[in-house]
Design a protein around this motif. Structure first.
Motif, PDB file in Angstrom:
ATOM      1  N   PRO A 116       0.893  -1.268  -0.128  1.00 42.57           N
ATOM      2  CA  PRO A 116       0.068   0.048   0.017  1.00 42.57           C
ATOM      3  C   PRO A 116       0.981   1.140   0.087  1.00 42.57           C
ATOM      4  CG  PRO A 116      -0.688  -1.682   1.801  1.00 42.57           C
ATOM      5  CD  PRO A 116       0.623  -2.076   1.439  1.00 42.57           C
ATOM      6  N   VAL A 117       0.415   2.340  -0.750  1.00 41.94           N
ATOM      7  CA  VAL A 117       1.273   3.605  -1.047  1.00 41.94           C
ATOM      8  C   VAL A 117       0.553   4.678  -0.005  1.00 41.94           C
ATOM      9  CG1 VAL A 117       1.851   5.348  -2.458  1.00 41.94           C
ATOM     10  CG2 VAL A 117       1.996   2.994  -3.258  1.00 41.94           C
ATOM     11  N   PRO A 118       1.278   5.163   1.057  1.00 39.36           N
ATOM     12  CA  PRO A 118       0.543   6.060   2.072  1.00 39.36           C
ATOM     13  C   PRO A 118      -0.209   7.133   1.119  1.00 39.36           C
ATOM     14  CG  PRO A 118       2.574   5.210   2.955  1.00 39.36           C
ATOM     15  CD  PRO A 118       2.516   4.711   1.509  1.00 39.36           C
ATOM     16  N   LEU A 119      -1.112   7.724   1.428  1.00 44.05           N
ATOM     17  CA  LEU A 119      -1.699   9.145   0.579  1.00 44.05           C
ATOM     18  C   LEU A 119      -1.619   9.941   1.909  1.00 44.05           C
ATOM     19  CD1 LEU A 119      -4.958   7.718  -0.882  1.00 44.05           C
ATOM     20  CD2 LEU A 119      -2.824   8.075  -2.045  1.00 44.05           C
ATOM     21  N   PHE A 120      -2.174   9.826   3.321  1.00 48.61           N
ATOM     22  CA  PHE A 120      -2.114  10.895   4.162  1.00 48.61           C
ATOM     23  C   PHE A 120      -2.315  10.171   5.487  1.00 48.61           C
ATOM     24  CE2 PHE A 120      -6.548  11.658   4.776  1.00 48.61           C
ATOM     25  CZ  PHE A 120      -7.258  10.841   3.669  1.00 48.61           C
ATOM     26  N   GLY A 121      -2.241  11.171   6.571  1.00 47.29           N
ATOM     27  CA  GLY A 121      -2.541  10.396   8.006  1.00 47.29           C
ATOM     28  C   GLY A 121      -1.361  10.680   8.897  1.00 47.29           C
ATOM     29  N   PRO A 122      -1.261  10.047  10.217  1.00 47.19           N
ATOM     30  CA  PRO A 122      -2.541   9.146  10.549  1.00 47.19           C
ATOM     31  C   PRO A 122      -3.632   9.890  10.687  1.00 47.19           C
ATOM     32  CG  PRO A 122      -0.669   9.391  12.010  1.00 47.19           C
ATOM     33  CD  PRO A 122      -0.251  10.213  10.919  1.00 47.19           C
ATOM     34  N   VAL A 123      -4.814   8.930  10.663  1.00 46.48           N
ATOM     35  CA  VAL A 123      -6.315   9.769  10.725  1.00 46.48           C
ATOM     36  C   VAL A 123      -6.922   9.122  12.053  1.00 46.48           C
ATOM     37  CG1 VAL A 123      -6.600  10.308   8.528  1.00 46.48           C
ATOM     38  CG2 VAL A 123      -7.438   7.912   9.198  1.00 46.48           C
ATOM     39  N   ILE A 124      -6.323   8.191  12.839  1.00 48.58           N
ATOM     40  CA  ILE A 124      -6.917   7.408  13.817  1.00 48.58           C
ATOM     41  C   ILE A 124      -5.712   6.703  14.403  1.00 48.58           C
ATOM     42  CG2 ILE A 124      -7.406   5.255  12.586  1.00 48.58           C
ATOM     43  CD1 ILE A 124     -10.166   5.485  14.152  1.00 48.58           C
ATOM     44  N   GLY A 125      -5.930   6.592  15.826  1.00 50.12           N
ATOM     45  CA  GLY A 125      -5.004   5.737  16.599  1.00 50.12           C
ATOM     46  C   GLY A 125      -5.439   4.229  16.744  1.00 50.12           C
ATOM     47  N   ALA A 126      -4.948   3.650  17.777  1.00 48.88           N
ATOM     48  CA  ALA A 126      -5.083   2.224  17.914  1.00 48.88           C
ATOM     49  C   ALA A 126      -6.535   1.994  18.648  1.00 48.88           C
ATOM     50  CB  ALA A 126      -4.119   1.683  18.833  1.00 48.88           C
ATOM     51  N   GLU A 127      -7.242   2.959  18.612  1.00 48.85           N
ATOM     52  CA  GLU A 127      -8.583   2.766  19.423  1.00 48.85           C
ATOM     53  C   GLU A 127      -9.688   1.837  18.427  1.00 48.85           C
ATOM     54  OE1 GLU A 127      -9.473   7.282  18.880  1.00 48.85           O
ATOM     55  OE2 GLU A 127      -7.895   6.430  17.489  1.00 48.85           O
ATOM     56  N   VAL A 128     -10.583   1.241  19.173  1.00 50.57           N
ATOM     57  CA  VAL A 128     -11.665   0.627  18.444  1.00 50.57           C
ATOM     58  C   VAL A 128     -12.397   1.416  17.530  1.00 50.57           C
ATOM     59  CG1 VAL A 128     -13.825  -0.796  18.886  1.00 50.57           C
ATOM     60  CG2 VAL A 128     -11.949  -1.017  20.402  1.00 50.57           C
ATOM     61  N   ILE A 129     -12.497   0.852  16.428  1.00 54.10           N
ATOM     62  CA  ILE A 129     -13.424   1.599  15.400  1.00 54.10           C
ATOM     63  C   ILE A 129     -15.021   0.772  15.431  1.00 54.10           C
ATOM     64  CG2 ILE A 129     -13.881   2.166  12.955  1.00 54.10           C
ATOM     65  CD1 ILE A 129     -10.721   1.924  12.681  1.00 54.10           C
ATOM     66  N   GLY A 130     -15.889   1.567  16.177  1.00 53.94           N
ATOM     67  CA  GLY A 130     -16.984   0.863  16.485  1.00 53.94           C
ATOM     68  C   GLY A 130     -18.133   1.197  15.307  1.00 53.94           C
ATOM     69  N   GLY A 131     -17.904   2.057  14.335  1.00 54.87           N
ATOM     70  CA  GLY A 131     -18.818   2.189  13.364  1.00 54.87           C
ATOM     71  C   GLY A 131     -18.205   3.100  12.189  1.00 54.87           C
ATOM     72  N   ARG A 132     -18.989   2.768  10.981  1.00 53.92           N
ATOM     73  CA  ARG A 132     -18.510   3.435   9.814  1.00 53.92           C
ATOM     74  C   ARG A 132     -19.698   3.722   8.885  1.00 53.92           C
ATOM     75  NH1 ARG A 132     -15.559   1.566   5.061  1.00 53.92           N
ATOM     76  NH2 ARG A 132     -16.100   3.100   3.419  1.00 53.92           N
ATOM     77  N   ALA A 133     -19.619   4.949   8.241  1.00 48.57           N
ATOM     78  CA  ALA A 133     -20.829   5.455   7.335  1.00 48.57           C
ATOM     79  C   ALA A 133     -20.126   6.275   6.485  1.00 48.57           C
ATOM     80  CB  ALA A 133     -21.878   6.176   8.205  1.00 48.57           C
ATOM     81  N   ASP A 134     -20.760   6.423   5.204  1.00 41.90           N
ATOM     82  CA  ASP A 134     -20.190   7.044   4.096  1.00 41.90           C
ATOM     83  C   ASP A 134     -20.851   8.344   3.683  1.00 41.90           C
ATOM     84  OD1 ASP A 134     -18.286   5.049   4.085  1.00 41.90           O
ATOM     85  OD2 ASP A 134     -18.758   4.406   1.974  1.00 41.90           O
ATOM     86  N   GLU A 135     -20.462   9.160   3.552  1.00 43.62           N
ATOM     87  CA  GLU A 135     -20.978  10.483   3.008  1.00 43.62           C
ATOM     88  C   GLU A 135     -20.506  11.115   2.088  1.00 43.62           C
ATOM     89  OE1 GLU A 135     -22.297  13.014   6.450  1.00 43.62           O
ATOM     90  OE2 GLU A 135     -21.863  14.853   5.259  1.00 43.62           O
ATOM     91  N   ARG A 136     -21.066  10.825   0.898  1.00 46.17           N
ATOM     92  CA  ARG A 136     -20.423  11.369  -0.382  1.00 46.17           C
ATOM     93  C   ARG A 136     -18.943  11.067  -0.409  1.00 46.17           C
ATOM     94  NH1 ARG A 136     -23.928  15.309   1.098  1.00 46.17           N
ATOM     95  NH2 ARG A 136     -22.284  16.483   2.100  1.00 46.17           N
ATOM     96  N   ASP A 137     -18.007  11.831  -0.659  1.00 45.39           N
ATOM     97  CA  ASP A 137     -16.703  11.679  -0.555  1.00 45.39           C
ATOM     98  C   ASP A 137     -16.027  11.495   0.735  1.00 45.39           C
ATOM     99  OD1 ASP A 137     -14.510  11.209  -2.389  1.00 45.39           O
ATOM    100  OD2 ASP A 137     -13.591  12.943  -1.737  1.00 45.39           O
ATOM    101  N   ASP A 138     -16.680  11.612   1.721  1.00 43.97           N
ATOM    102  CA  ASP A 138     -15.970  11.563   3.080  1.00 43.97           C
ATOM    103  C   ASP A 138     -16.364  10.269   3.618  1.00 43.97           C
ATOM    104  OD1 ASP A 138     -15.438  14.124   2.703  1.00 43.97           O
ATOM    105  OD2 ASP A 138     -16.678  14.934   4.264  1.00 43.97           O
ATOM    106  N   VAL A 139     -15.607   9.656   4.489  1.00 43.93           N
ATOM    107  CA  VAL A 139     -15.886   8.355   5.445  1.00 43.93           C
ATOM    108  C   VAL A 139     -15.858   8.942   6.910  1.00 43.93           C
ATOM    109  CG1 VAL A 139     -15.103   6.273   6.217  1.00 43.93           C
ATOM    110  CG2 VAL A 139     -14.917   6.981   3.617  1.00 43.93           C
ATOM    111  N   LEU A 140     -16.937   8.518   7.556  1.00 45.01           N
ATOM    112  CA  LEU A 140     -17.212   8.881   9.057  1.00 45.01           C
ATOM    113  C   LEU A 140     -16.972   7.633   9.798  1.00 45.01           C
ATOM    114  CD1 LEU A 140     -20.661  10.555   8.728  1.00 45.01           C
ATOM    115  CD2 LEU A 140     -18.263  11.926   9.127  1.00 45.01           C
ATOM    116  N   LEU A 141     -16.050   7.650  10.832  1.00 43.34           N
ATOM    117  CA  LEU A 141     -15.740   6.501  11.671  1.00 43.34           C
ATOM    118  C   LEU A 141     -16.156   6.907  13.019  1.00 43.34           C
ATOM    119  CD1 LEU A 141     -12.116   5.402  10.442  1.00 43.34           C
ATOM    120  CD2 LEU A 141     -14.207   4.781   9.637  1.00 43.34           C
ATOM    121  N   LEU A 142     -16.625   5.998  13.962  1.00 45.04           N
ATOM    122  CA  LEU A 142     -16.881   6.235  15.273  1.00 45.04           C
ATOM    123  C   LEU A 142     -15.478   5.668  15.932  1.00 45.04           C
ATOM    124  CD1 LEU A 142     -18.709   6.856  17.640  1.00 45.04           C
ATOM    125  CD2 LEU A 142     -19.533   4.513  17.499  1.00 45.04           C
ATOM    126  N   ALA A 143     -14.702   6.415  16.530  1.00 50.37           N
ATOM    127  CA  ALA A 143     -13.559   6.000  17.132  1.00 50.37           C
ATOM    128  C   ALA A 143     -13.626   6.049  18.635  1.00 50.37           C
ATOM    129  CB  ALA A 143     -12.421   6.893  16.909  1.00 50.37           C
TER     130      ALA A 143
END
Lengths: 68, 314
Positions: free
Chosen positions: B30-57
């Motif tokens: 994998p080629v890195p694009l940007f980030g880090p955007v999140i730590g080692a925390e549990v990702i409890g949810g995910r939803a998409d909103e057009r070009d964005d991805v929402l995560l519950l961290a």
């Protein structure tokens, strides 16, 4: 004596119902939770506390098994 | 001269052809694009909103990853002390929902505020979206039964899809409930993939609940008992993304090397046709947690390092 014996039986029953193999921290918490529930005198409150223990366990496992 | 030209053309084409068209490479970096955007925390949810991805961290934060802008913004959910949320569901009207605690359906504002709360009829394990309806997984300890029910917010729940909870006679009911927890992944198509944590199978379900069960060949499957014993469970399906053409992209734990056994994430990226035909499994050089987006050119991943990275699609 009878009460102590019953308490022991309830705790043992709780551990027997616990997952035979489960994520260690979650299972330990479940065992401790069952033990606390078993000390409750009222049958219905004890039963409800047991359900809460299982929901807590499911929450715990969910983080490790489903949490991405 | 013509021969020399043909020779040069052959060499150039050979250099460009790193793998057969339509088939997975054996391994991929994998080629890195940007980030880090999140730590080692549990990702409890995910939803998409057009070009964005929402995560519950971590159950308490909303992380918005803007893929085009290549940045991420984190807001804290306005929760009371010790309150946590699980799962994210975004409906076609743009509303964003989560489970607050076990029994409260909460509508989230983009600023992390709780816009509304509804008490649900009993505890729940999961929440997803299908069109204009929310998909609920009730905390049901008595399988078999419908794994998911659907309802518009505030409406009456009714069974959705043919996905049914399973019995495991040798396991206690709390473990059975855990193994019957369903996850549903993102989709750019009319069907979404939902799966149990122990199976190399996805159920492809459209908004109306019509269900197809697709078995995924080649994925490492762990016994349910072993899955529950591990601190870093080896899941055949960690994430599943249905692309615009109906292709199914799977992130699987795979067999990690001994050195990386403690690193959470998936080491195998697979692509399957809509009917379940495999087009190969690629070994990732580093572990990934989620498939964020699949487009005509690439697959964008959230890596275990928290970086957003891409790999070419096949």
């Amino acid at each position: 004596m009878v009460k102590k014996t019953l308490l022991t039986l309830v705790v043992l029953a709780g551990f027997a119902a616990a997952p035979r193999a489960a994520i260690a921290g979650c299972t330990t918490s479940l065992g401790e939770c069952y033990e606390r529930a078993a000390r409750i005198d009222s049958f219905w409150y004890r039963w409800a506390a047991g359900i809460d223990c299982e929901l807590d366990y499911a929450d715990c496992v969910r983080r490790r098994l489903i949490g991405r | 001269m013509t021969r020399a030209g043909l020779f040069v053309l052959a060499v150039v084409m050979g250099a460009c052809r790193t793998w057969s068209a339509g088939q997975a490479p054996a391994s991929i970096t994998p080629v890195p694009l940007f980030g880090p955007v999140i730590g080692a925390e549990v990702i409890g949810g995910r939803a998409d909103e057009r070009d964005d991805v929402l995560l519950l961290a971590g159950g308490t934060d909303l992380v918005r990853i803007a893929l085009s802008a290549r940045r991420a913004v984190r807001v804290k959910l306005r929760l009371s002390v010790a309150e946590e949320c699980w799962n994210l569901a975004r409906l076609t009207d743009g509303s964003l929902w989560t489970l607050k605690g076990r029994q409260t359906l909460a509508r989230l504002g983009s600023d992390g505020a709780i816009a509304s709360e509804t008490l649900l009829p009993g505890p729940h394990f999961g929440l997803f979206a299908a069109g204009d309806r929310l998909l609920f997984q009730r905390a049901d300890f008595t399988p078999p039964g419908p794994a998911l029910v659907a309802a518009v917010p505030g409406g009456t729940q009714s069974p959705w899809s043919a996905i049914a909870t399973r019995t495991f006679p040798s396991l206690a009911r709390a473990s059975v409930a855990a193994l019957n927890m369903v996850t549903c992944g993102p989709t750019d198509s009319r069907e979404r993939a939902c799966w149990f944590p122990d199976e190399a199978v996805v159920s492809l379900v459209d908004d109306n609940g019509s269900t197809r069960r697709v078995t995924l060949a080649g994925l490492v499957v762990t016994a349910p008992e072993a899955l529950l014993t591990s601190d870093n469970p080896q899941r055949p399906v960690r994430d599943a993304y249905v692309d615009a053409g109906g292709g199914i992209w799977i992130l699987s734990s795979g067999a990690s090397s001994a050195a990386a056994a403690d690193v959470p994430g998936g080491w195998v990226l697979g692509r399957y046709l809509s009917d379940g035909t495999s087009t190969g499994l690629a070994r990732l050089s580093s572990a990934a947690r989620l498939i964020l987006r699949v487009d005509a050119r690439s697959v964008i991943l959230l890596m275990s390092t928290g970086m957003v990275a891409e790999v070419p699609r096949w």
